[in-house]
Design an enzyme around this catalytic site. Structure first.
Site, PDB file in Angstrom:
ATOM      1  N   ASN A 160       0.803  -1.236   0.000  1.00 28.11           N
ATOM      2  CA  ASN A 160       0.000   0.000   0.000  1.00 28.11           C
ATOM      3  C   ASN A 160       0.832   1.281   0.000  1.00 28.11           C
ATOM      4  O   ASN A 160       0.450   2.273  -0.598  1.00 28.11           O
ATOM      5  CB  ASN A 160      -1.000  -0.019   1.157  1.00 28.11           C
ATOM      6  CG  ASN A 160      -0.327   0.009   2.497  1.00 28.11           C
ATOM      7  OD1 ASN A 160       0.779  -0.513   2.640  1.00 28.11           O
ATOM      8  ND2 ASN A 160      -0.946   0.596   3.482  1.00 28.11           N
ATOM      9  N   LYS A 183      11.951  -8.138   1.473  1.00 29.60           N
ATOM     10  CA  LYS A 183      10.967  -8.750   0.575  1.00 29.60           C
ATOM     11  C   LYS A 183       9.794  -7.789   0.449  1.00 29.60           C
ATOM     12  O   LYS A 183       8.928  -7.700   1.328  1.00 29.60           O
ATOM     13  CB  LYS A 183      10.462 -10.085   1.125  1.00 29.60           C
ATOM     14  CG  LYS A 183       9.675 -10.837   0.059  1.00 29.60           C
ATOM     15  CD  LYS A 183       8.753 -11.892   0.605  1.00 29.60           C
ATOM     16  CE  LYS A 183       7.399 -11.373   0.959  1.00 29.60           C
ATOM     17  NZ  LYS A 183       6.634 -10.776  -0.161  1.00 29.60           N
ATOM     18  N   SER A 186       4.665  -8.679  -3.647  1.00 27.69           N
ATOM     19  CA  SER A 186       4.794  -9.044  -5.068  1.00 27.69           C
ATOM     20  C   SER A 186       4.127  -8.024  -5.984  1.00 27.69           C
ATOM     21  O   SER A 186       4.463  -7.936  -7.167  1.00 27.69           O
ATOM     22  CB  SER A 186       4.165 -10.404  -5.322  1.00 27.69           C
ATOM     23  OG  SER A 186       4.660 -11.325  -4.398  1.00 27.69           O
ATOM     24  N   GLY A 234       2.199  -5.183   7.784  1.00 26.53           N
ATOM     25  CA  GLY A 234       1.182  -5.908   7.027  1.00 26.53           C
ATOM     26  C   GLY A 234      -0.014  -6.185   7.916  1.00 26.53           C
ATOM     27  O   GLY A 234      -0.257  -5.472   8.893  1.00 26.53           O
ATOM     28  N   GLU A 256       4.085  -3.870  12.538  1.00 25.21           N
ATOM     29  CA  GLU A 256       3.209  -2.718  12.282  1.00 25.21           C
ATOM     30  C   GLU A 256       1.998  -3.269  11.551  1.00 25.21           C
ATOM     31  O   GLU A 256       2.085  -3.628  10.380  1.00 25.21           O
ATOM     32  CB  GLU A 256       3.928  -1.691  11.386  1.00 25.21           C
ATOM     33  CG  GLU A 256       5.232  -1.166  11.955  1.00 25.21           C
ATOM     34  CD  GLU A 256       5.017  -0.198  13.104  1.00 25.21           C
ATOM     35  OE1 GLU A 256       3.888   0.296  13.266  1.00 25.21           O
ATOM     36  OE2 GLU A 256       5.973   0.040  13.849  1.00 25.21           O
ATOM     37  N   CYS A 290      -2.868   2.118   6.769  1.00 26.29           N
ATOM     38  CA  CYS A 290      -3.088   1.534   8.096  1.00 26.29           C
ATOM     39  C   CYS A 290      -3.686   2.526   9.088  1.00 26.29           C
ATOM     40  O   CYS A 290      -4.469   2.149   9.941  1.00 26.29           O
ATOM     41  CB  CYS A 290      -1.779   0.990   8.623  1.00 26.29           C
ATOM     42  SG  CYS A 290      -0.464   2.216   8.600  1.00 26.29           S
TER      43      CYS A 290
HETATM   44  P1  NAD Z   1      -0.180  -9.073   4.294  1.00 28.95           P
HETATM   45  O1  NAD Z   1       0.014  -9.388   5.725  1.00 28.95           O
HETATM   46  O2  NAD Z   1      -1.023  -9.974   3.494  1.00 28.95           O
HETATM   47  O3  NAD Z   1       1.225  -8.964   3.529  1.00 28.95           O
HETATM   48  C1  NAD Z   1       2.256  -8.109   3.939  1.00 28.95           C
HETATM   49  C2  NAD Z   1       3.594  -8.702   3.523  1.00 28.95           C
HETATM   50  O4  NAD Z   1       3.795  -9.927   4.239  1.00 28.95           O
HETATM   51  C3  NAD Z   1       3.711  -9.051   2.047  1.00 28.95           C
HETATM   52  O5  NAD Z   1       5.022  -8.744   1.592  1.00 28.95           O
HETATM   53  C4  NAD Z   1       3.462 -10.550   2.030  1.00 28.95           C
HETATM   54  O6  NAD Z   1       4.055 -11.191   0.922  1.00 28.95           O
HETATM   55  C5  NAD Z   1       4.137 -10.963   3.330  1.00 28.95           C
HETATM   56  N1  NAD Z   1       3.646 -12.235   3.897  1.00 28.95           N
HETATM   57  C6  NAD Z   1       2.414 -12.784   3.759  1.00 28.95           C
HETATM   58  N2  NAD Z   1       2.349 -13.951   4.443  1.00 28.95           N
HETATM   59  C7  NAD Z   1       3.553 -14.139   5.025  1.00 28.95           C
HETATM   60  C8  NAD Z   1       4.106 -15.156   5.865  1.00 28.95           C
HETATM   61  N3  NAD Z   1       3.388 -16.221   6.262  1.00 28.95           N
HETATM   62  N4  NAD Z   1       5.384 -15.026   6.291  1.00 28.95           N
HETATM   63  C9  NAD Z   1       6.105 -13.941   5.932  1.00 28.95           C
HETATM   64  N5  NAD Z   1       5.649 -12.959   5.134  1.00 28.95           N
HETATM   65  C10 NAD Z   1       4.382 -13.045   4.687  1.00 28.95           C
HETATM   66  O7  NAD Z   1      -0.766  -7.584   4.282  1.00 28.95           O
HETATM   67  P2  NAD Z   1      -1.321  -6.765   3.043  1.00 28.95           P
HETATM   68  O8  NAD Z   1      -2.721  -7.174   2.811  1.00 28.95           O
HETATM   69  O9  NAD Z   1      -0.367  -6.813   1.928  1.00 28.95           O
HETATM   70  O10 NAD Z   1      -1.286  -5.275   3.655  1.00 28.95           O
HETATM   71  C11 NAD Z   1      -2.398  -4.681   4.200  1.00 28.95           C
HETATM   72  C12 NAD Z   1      -2.364  -4.771   5.716  1.00 28.95           C
HETATM   73  O11 NAD Z   1      -1.189  -4.136   6.180  1.00 28.95           O
HETATM   74  C13 NAD Z   1      -3.517  -4.029   6.355  1.00 28.95           C
HETATM   75  O12 NAD Z   1      -4.035  -4.785   7.419  1.00 28.95           O
HETATM   76  C14 NAD Z   1      -2.873  -2.765   6.880  1.00 28.95           C
HETATM   77  O13 NAD Z   1      -3.538  -2.164   7.955  1.00 28.95           O
HETATM   78  C15 NAD Z   1      -1.494  -3.233   7.229  1.00 28.95           C
HETATM   79  N6  NAD Z   1      -0.537  -2.122   7.246  1.00 28.95           N
HETATM   80  C16 NAD Z   1      -0.078  -1.678   8.455  1.00 28.95           C
HETATM   81  C17 NAD Z   1       0.783  -0.591   8.502  1.00 28.95           C
HETATM   82  C18 NAD Z   1       1.298  -0.058   9.833  1.00 28.95           C
HETATM   83  O14 NAD Z   1       2.217   0.738   9.818  1.00 28.95           O
HETATM   84  N7  NAD Z   1       0.736  -0.458  10.953  1.00 28.95           N
HETATM   85  C19 NAD Z   1       1.202   0.019   7.321  1.00 28.95           C
HETATM   86  C20 NAD Z   1       0.726  -0.467   6.112  1.00 28.95           C
HETATM   87  C21 NAD Z   1      -0.144  -1.558   6.081  1.00 28.95           C
END
Ligand code: NAD
Length: 519
Positions: A160, A183, A186, A234, A256, A290
């Protein structure tokens, strides 16, 4: 001219960038731009062996980097600040191409990243020390506290805010003397790769920041199994898996995660200002942020005026999927993001909520565009009452007393960000009662988000650890205390009996307690 025609990154440039990914296999993945659904790049997928190689190269680079004088690290950070600003056009194009957000929101990322370089470039020495600490015996014992780098930090980031989320943490990690194996998601690797080039030009060593690509469950896991520390941004669901894996290896992690961020509009708030603030607070990056606001509690004396003013303002909101700086909201990133927003809207309406504004997908603007949408009368049984939507959807709720508003704001498993609009003194008194890592008064999120000296992060299920500020840097270090003892050992001189030494210490402690100045 198509909307996307204004955003140009040549195929040669894209190939140049993707060549920076560490990959040895044949597998590739094609990314698609949310601006128009067209293919953007063929991204090589890394293998587990590539992750092994990335760590090996990063470890060598880190050993040298950790010995580099702080002044050189500071210079590189400040040079990067200048390069990011100078090369912002390409960065903005890449961010828009990969995320579909409005240009002005892409610029927020450039700004955030440049500010991070400047902040750590200016404060690194002060934060890292060494710092003198009081010794067990005044004068005879001297203590210095050092902060040693962890080693190689595994950085896992979402799509995002592809520039900002990588750099605000990654720069702190390298500033502290670590290497990084990154990483990116993708969907958005190009933005992260463009910054590596700028880092090399700024003076960071070539192998210090490695990029690998691939599925989180495969490549993310391979990183966790080798890193000395994990920095993850994430979803909460993934964050919990990562925390479990890190705990098996007894390595630290900062997480985060998601949010369901509330805004409280107090009696006496300037309604027009609060509505305007609401636009950037909820619709930056089409709500895929987020710290975005998804719940608004408005005092009953202002509720109707606020609701009608917000609906009228949304009628005038400018949408687009192009490079126009005046566009106020871009598109969602993917079909699955659009599906979630549509599901949350339909479910709320099924449960009795009413539509105040928006409510529809707009494929005429971009394939996964959804109108900014406002609901009221949302019952607790509706999905969007408590679940993060991560899209341009907000729910309005009237309240009678501030106590009720605070209780509602806190009634969530999340605790990332909150916003209060109204008289500042009153809002300041309410802020400590809100369970959120950041509270913005008369602003949605940007006051704290943009102030890099201020730590930012989540309470409850919104995460652990803090980014930004001294805390954002020190999490990437191990604290080490080095003590020097002079003249007599701590256990006392050999010419005194233990008993006599015990008495002497007792008198000494009484005197110290009495005459040591208060801290
Ligand atoms: P996601 O958790 O699906 O993915 C985030 C990253 O983690 C990606 O690079 C993904 O490939 C990786 N990933 C996925 N599964 C994994 C695993 N089992 N082991 C290691 N890595 C893995 O999140 P998303 O949907 O891409 O992002 C949106 C989310 O992120 C929302 O919930 C949002 O609130 C949060 N977010 C939080 C902040 C913050 O600062 N608190 C900032 C941005 C986004």
């Amino acid at each position: 001219m198509s909307a996307v025609a204004q955003i140009t990154v040549s195929p040669e440039r894209i190939a140049e960038l993707t060549s920076l990914i560490r990959s040895s296999g044949d597998e590739t993945r094609t990314t698609v731009s949310p601006l128009d659904g067209a293919d953007v790049a063929t991204i090589p997928v890394s293998t587990e062996q590539d992750v092994v190689d990335a760590f090996a190269a990063a470890r060598v680079a880190q050993t040298h980097w950790a010995r580099t004088p702080l002044r050189r690290r500071k210079k590189a950070l400040l040079r990067l600040h200048d390069l990011i600003l100078r090369h912002q056009d390409e960065l903005l194009d890449l961010i828009q191409l990969e995320s579909g957000k409005a240009r002005a929101h892409a610029f927020d990322e450039v700004l955030h990243t440049a500010l991070t370089g400047r902040y750590y470039g200016r404060t690194l020495g002060r934060i890292l020390g060494p710092h003198r600490r009081g010794g067990v015996y005044p004068v005879l014992t001297s203590i210095r506290q050092y902060h040693q780098p962890k080693g190689v930090v595994g950085l896992i980031t979402p799509w995002n805010y592809p520039l900002s989320m990588a750099l605000v943490d990654g720069l702190a990690a390298v500033a502290a003397g670590n290497a990084v194996v990154h990483k990116p998601d993708s969907q958005s690797p190009l933005t992260a790769l463009a910054i590596i080039e700028l880092m090399h030009r700024a003076g960071f060593p070539p192998d210090l920041w490695q990029v690998v690509s691939g599925a989180g469950s495969v490549i993310g896991t391979a990183i966790i199994d080798r890193a000395d520390y994990i920095c993850f941004t994430g979803s909460t669901a993934t964050g919990k898996k990562i925390a479990a894996r890190c705990s098996e290896r007894l390595i630290g992690c900062s997480l985060e995660l998601g949010g369901k961020n509330p805004m409280i509009v107090l009696p006496g708030a300037d309604v027009d200002r609060a509505v305007e603030g609401r636009i950037s607070a909820a619709f930056s990056s089409a709500g895929q942020l987020c710290v975005s606001i998804e719940r608004v509690y408005v005092h009953e004396s202002l509720y109707e005026r606020y609701r009608d003013a917000l609906a009228a303002r949304l009628e005038r909101l400018s949408y687009g999927a192009n490079a126009d700086w005046e566009v106020e909201m871009g598109t969602l990133v993917s079909p699955s993001q659009l599906a979630t927003v549509e599901k949350h809207v339909a479910d709320a309406l099924d449960h009795g909520a009413t539509l105040v504004a928006g409510g529809h997908a707009r494929p005429d603007i971009a394939p996964w565009f959804h109108e900014p949408t406002v609901l009221e009368n949302v019952p607790e049984s509706a999905l969007c009452h408590a679940e993060e939507t991560f899209g341009p959807l907000i729910s309005l709720y009237p309240y009678r007393s501030v106590g009720e508003a605070v209780e509602q704001a806190n009634r969530t498993s999340y605790g990332l960000n909150a916003s209060i609009w109204g008289p500042v003194r009153r809002a300041r008194r309410i802020a400590p009662r809100i369970q959120a890592g950041t509270v913005n008064i008369n602003e949605g999120f940007a006051a704290t988000f943009g102030s890099i000296g201020a730590p930012m992060g989540g309470m409850k299920e919104s995460g652990t650890g803090r980014r930004q500020g001294a805390e954002g840097l020190l999490r990437f270090t191990e604290s080490q205390s080095v003590g020097v003892q002079r003249l007599i050992p701590v256990a006392g001189p050999s010419f005194l009996s233990k008993r006599a030494f015990g008495r002497l210490l007792t008198v000494g402690l009484v005197l110290l307690r009495r005459f040591t100045p208060k801290a």
